[in-house]
Scaffold this motif. Structure first.
Motif, short mmCIF file in Angstrom:
data_model
loop_
_atom_site.label_atom_id
_atom_site.label_comp_id
_atom_site.label_asym_id
_atom_site.label_seq_id
_atom_site.Cartn_x
_atom_site.Cartn_y
_atom_site.Cartn_z
N LEU A 42 -4.52 -4.35 -3.98
CA LEU A 42 -3.54 -3.98 -4.62
C LEU A 42 -2.77 -2.64 -4.28
O LEU A 42 -1.51 -2.38 -4.13
N GLY A 43 -3.66 -2.18 -3.85
CA GLY A 43 -2.96 -0.68 -2.73
C GLY A 43 -2.27 0.36 -3.90
O GLY A 43 -2.53 0.55 -4.68
N ASP A 44 -1.22 0.58 -3.73
CA ASP A 44 -0.54 1.38 -3.76
C ASP A 44 0.55 1.10 -5.84
O ASP A 44 1.00 1.96 -6.07
N SER A 45 -0.10 -0.42 -6.09
CA SER A 45 0.77 -1.24 -7.39
C SER A 45 -0.12 -0.14 -8.44
O SER A 45 -0.11 -0.78 -9.36
N VAL A 46 -1.10 0.00 -8.06
CA VAL A 46 -2.70 0.28 -8.78
C VAL A 46 -2.63 1.67 -9.23
O VAL A 46 -2.68 2.46 -7.70
N ARG A 47 -2.64 2.22 -10.45
CA ARG A 47 -3.29 3.42 -10.62
C ARG A 47 -4.23 3.53 -11.27
O ARG A 47 -4.09 3.08 -12.41
N LEU A 48 -5.57 3.96 -10.81
CA LEU A 48 -6.62 3.68 -11.43
C LEU A 48 -7.57 5.26 -12.05
O LEU A 48 -6.94 5.91 -11.18
N VAL A 49 -8.84 5.24 -12.40
CA VAL A 49 -9.57 6.25 -12.89
C VAL A 49 -10.87 5.87 -12.88
O VAL A 49 -11.20 4.69 -13.30
#
Length: 276
Positions: A55-62
């Motif tokens: 997903l690259g930059d379309s995901v923000r995870l921790v």
């Protein structure tokens, strides 16, 4: 563009894809926030990691505690437990690439425009935002470095459990990791309790859920977190968003669309529990 917040996936790849299909998630347009614990306990941690990485930059995870444990297992520091169902991932041809990608992911996400913060376990009431960001970045820096196995070997343990700016070295990193990835309860002074796991109504006094204690971050931001499946997404104050609803235990995988605060859920498959 929509922003979608999803709780702990825990290897439940089919449920993740079905849940994203419910909202017609488009990685070219939308943004996906994930609370960590991408892996372990569910049936297909390998597919989850591959998908999220793509997903690259379309995901923000921790990162969550199970993600960190995977890193420790892969480094030969911790034991691969059958109940975690990690063997296909550990033996995959692209395991090195996935692990090296995973250990470079953050422990804290902050969106100043949305006034939204996400950490796997939450934010200790002892921290203000500047401290939370600094402590998260310190852990992230060592995880991304060549010395990360030393940290992984030292991260296990419940002490120190009280924040002071004087903490340094591995003790400081361990506290920060516990606060961001393992915390559930605090004593009234904000000191962490790393033992109790009961639902809040059954918690031994004087312990309180971390979100029941006033803190400077919660005063200014909404806080999204996972980690605590027994909450079932309920019982938190306004602005504190519990997203883990126990998909890998036969509960649901939950998604919050940030823009209109609408919830979507996908039932998890009920599978027999595996012994340790």
């Amino acid at each position: 563009m929509s922003t979608y917040l999803i709780g702990d996936v825990h290897g439940c790849y089919d449920e993740l894809i079905a849940l994203l299909a419910q909202v017609a998630f488009d990685p070219q347009r939308d943004q996906l926030w994930l609370t960590g614990d991408l892996v372990a306990r569910g049936p297909d941690s390998l597919a989850v990691l591959r998908y999220v990485r793509e997903l690259g930059d379309s995901v923000r995870l921790v990162l969550g505690n199970h993600d960190l444990h995977l890193l420790a297992v892969y480094a030969g520091i911790s034991r691969n437990k059958p109940k975690d169902r990690l063997t296909p991932l550990l033996e995959a041809d692209d395991a090195d690439a996935l692990i090296n990608w995973l250990r470079r992911q953050p422990l804290l996400q902050v969106d100043e425009e949305k006034k939204l913060v996400m950490a796997h376990a939450g934010i200790t009431p002892q921290w203000d935002m500047a401290t939370a960001m600094a402590c998260a970045r310190e852990v992230e820096s060592v995880l991304a470095s060549d010395s990360y196995p030393l940290f992984l070997d030292a991260m296990y343990g419940d002490m120190p459990n009280n924040w002071t700016p004087a903490l340094s070295g591995l003790a400081r990193l361990r506290f920060s990791t516990n606060a961001l990835t393992r915390m559930r309860y605090c004593f009234p002074n904000g000191q962490l309790d790393m033992i109790a796991k009961e639902s809040p109504e059954n918690a031994p006094p004087p312990l309180k859920p971390w979100f029941a204690l006033p803190g400077p971050v919660a005063a200014d931001y909404s806080i999204a977190f996972g980690h605590w499946a027994s909450l079932e997404g309920k019982g938190t104050p306004e602005g504190i968003i519990a997203l883990d609803t126990g998909c890998c235990w036969g509960g649901t995988l939950s998604l919050l669309r940030w823009e209109d605060r609408r919830w979507f859920t996908q039932p998890g498959r009920r599978e027999p529990a595996l012994s340790a």
